[in-house]
Design an enzyme around this catalytic site. Structure first.
Site, PDB file in Angstrom:
ATOM      1  N   GLN A  12       0.819  -1.221   0.000  1.00  0.00           N
ATOM      2  CA  GLN A  12       0.000   0.000   0.000  1.00  0.00           C
ATOM      3  C   GLN A  12       0.851   1.268   0.000  1.00  0.00           C
ATOM      4  O   GLN A  12       0.534   2.252  -0.658  1.00  0.00           O
ATOM      5  CB  GLN A  12      -0.919   0.000   1.241  1.00  0.00           C
ATOM      6  CG  GLN A  12      -1.946   1.130   1.210  1.00  0.00           C
ATOM      7  CD  GLN A  12      -2.567   1.414   2.572  1.00  0.00           C
ATOM      8  OE1 GLN A  12      -2.148   0.884   3.582  1.00  0.00           O
ATOM      9  NE2 GLN A  12      -3.579   2.250   2.588  1.00  0.00           N
ATOM     10  N   ASP A  34      10.179  -6.456  -4.214  1.00  0.00           N
ATOM     11  CA  ASP A  34       9.047  -7.111  -3.554  1.00  0.00           C
ATOM     12  C   ASP A  34       9.072  -8.579  -3.965  1.00  0.00           C
ATOM     13  O   ASP A  34       9.793  -8.945  -4.897  1.00  0.00           O
ATOM     14  CB  ASP A  34       7.713  -6.460  -3.988  1.00  0.00           C
ATOM     15  CG  ASP A  34       6.625  -6.644  -2.928  1.00  0.00           C
ATOM     16  OD1 ASP A  34       6.286  -7.809  -2.630  1.00  0.00           O
ATOM     17  OD2 ASP A  34       6.132  -5.643  -2.382  1.00  0.00           O
ATOM     18  N   TYR A 141       0.841  -8.633  15.504  1.00  0.00           N
ATOM     19  CA  TYR A 141       1.430  -7.520  14.757  1.00  0.00           C
ATOM     20  C   TYR A 141       2.064  -6.504  15.705  1.00  0.00           C
ATOM     21  O   TYR A 141       3.204  -6.062  15.508  1.00  0.00           O
ATOM     22  CB  TYR A 141       0.321  -6.874  13.929  1.00  0.00           C
ATOM     23  CG  TYR A 141       0.723  -5.702  13.077  1.00  0.00           C
ATOM     24  CD1 TYR A 141       1.605  -5.841  12.011  1.00  0.00           C
ATOM     25  CD2 TYR A 141       0.181  -4.437  13.311  1.00  0.00           C
ATOM     26  CE1 TYR A 141       1.942  -4.754  11.216  1.00  0.00           C
ATOM     27  CE2 TYR A 141       0.511  -3.352  12.517  1.00  0.00           C
ATOM     28  CZ  TYR A 141       1.391  -3.517  11.474  1.00  0.00           C
ATOM     29  OH  TYR A 141       1.715  -2.442  10.693  1.00  0.00           O
TER      30      TYR A 141
END
Ligand code: SER
Length: 314
Positions: A12, A34, A141
């Site tokens: 994002q 990536d 997370y």
């Protein structure tokens, strides 16, 4: 002049940060990396496949391109991390170790690493959470991000690695879609609105979370990376803040353009994640240290999101 390697370039934040970097006067090369192809065109920059858990390949790319700075954006977000504990640990913390070791061993100029408001758990003050509030995160997370922050501070203190970090709130932009986060609803909702479709939200109506428009997040990142090192008093990660809203409030903001917009609620496992996080954040340390300032509030963001998403459709 800086040669910059960006990991997680297909996520994002990746394309947005790369565009911001290309506008900086002292950047001569940006290399996008990536494990998957970018969803938006990154024509202006070379793209290399990189699994950030592969330290040898990362070292090779950094040497080949004579990289001086790394923006290490690759990570699993909160919802995905909760379902993939081992991968979250390996990806979010293991890959940071590779970057920090390479930065130390190859004497890189600077590293940027994103942290999150997810470092705060239920023990933190809920409204206006201070920079040094007790963290005690209860999500996978959040644990990885808090751990990472401490490693950044350690590598700075012990080896002089100039690693800088921001605790991003939920980020909202029109160019790319988020994946696997608890704040993703605040992007998806605009896509439904411009298509005149109702939106089913996975959080409750009054679930407030800290949020930020993408252009502010990019500005914050580039400003922090430009700031003189001696101004920085935080070497874990800086709180930054722009707005806080609930699903009901973003729906009201959208109704100023689409009065018939409908939202309904079907909270799922992500509600528990959201409940453990702050409602809003105090960021005066960032404002004092490197003059951080945001531009967009909820209504200004809604107008810009709708304008750009509609433009992209036609
Ligand atoms: N936006 C992130 C998430 O929801 C929080 O940093 O996972």
């Amino acid at each position: 002049m800086q040669n910059i390697l960006v990991t997680g370039a297909s996520g994002q934040l990746g394309a947005e940060i790369i565009e911001g970097l290309l506008g900086m006067g002292d950047v001569s090369l940006v290399v996008a990396t990536d494990i998957k192809e970018p969803s938006v065109s990154l024509e202006a920059v070379p793209f290399e496949f990189l699994d950030v858990m592969d330290a040898d390949r990362m070292t090779e790319l950094i040497k080949n391109y004579k990289i001086t700075q790394v923006y290490h954006l690759a990570a699993l977000l909160s919802a995905t991390a909760e379902k993939n504990i081992d991968l979250a640990r390996k990806l979010n913390i293991g890959s940071l170790h590779h970057v920090l070791n390479i930065a130390r061993d190859l004497n890189l100029d600077k590293v940027f690493w994103p942290s999150s408001i997810a470092v705060f758990g239920p023990d933190a003050k809920k409204d206006g959470t201070p920079q040094n509030s007790p963290c005690n995160p209860t999500t996978v997370y959040g644990i990885t991000k808090l751990t990472g922050e401490q490693w950044c501070a350690y590598y700075h203190r012990t080896f002089g690695v100039d690693v800088r970090s921001i605790r991003y709130p939920g980020l909202i932009g029109y160019k790319t879609l988020p994946g696997g986060g608890t704040t993703d609803y605040a992007v998806d909702i605009y896509h439904k609105a411009i298509n005149h479709e109702p939106f089913t939200c996975f959080l409750e109506a009054d679930s407030h979370l800290p949020m930020m428009y993408m252009s502010d997040a990019v500005k914050a990142t580039l400003d922090l990376m430009q700031a003189p090192a001696d101004k920085l008093t935080v070497r874990t990660s800086y709180n930054i803040s722009a707005m806080s809203f609930s699903p009901a409030e973003i729906a009201d903001s959208i109704r100023k353009t689409y009065p018939d917009f409908e939202i309904n609620y079907a909270p799922d496992y992500r509600q528990k994640i959201a409940d453990s996080w702050p409602n809003s954040i105090d960021d005066h340390t960032a404002r004092n240290d490197w003059d951080w300032n945001h531009s967009y509030d909820l209504d200004a963001m809604t107008q810009d999101m709708i304008l750009n998403l509609v433009k992209g459709k036609v």
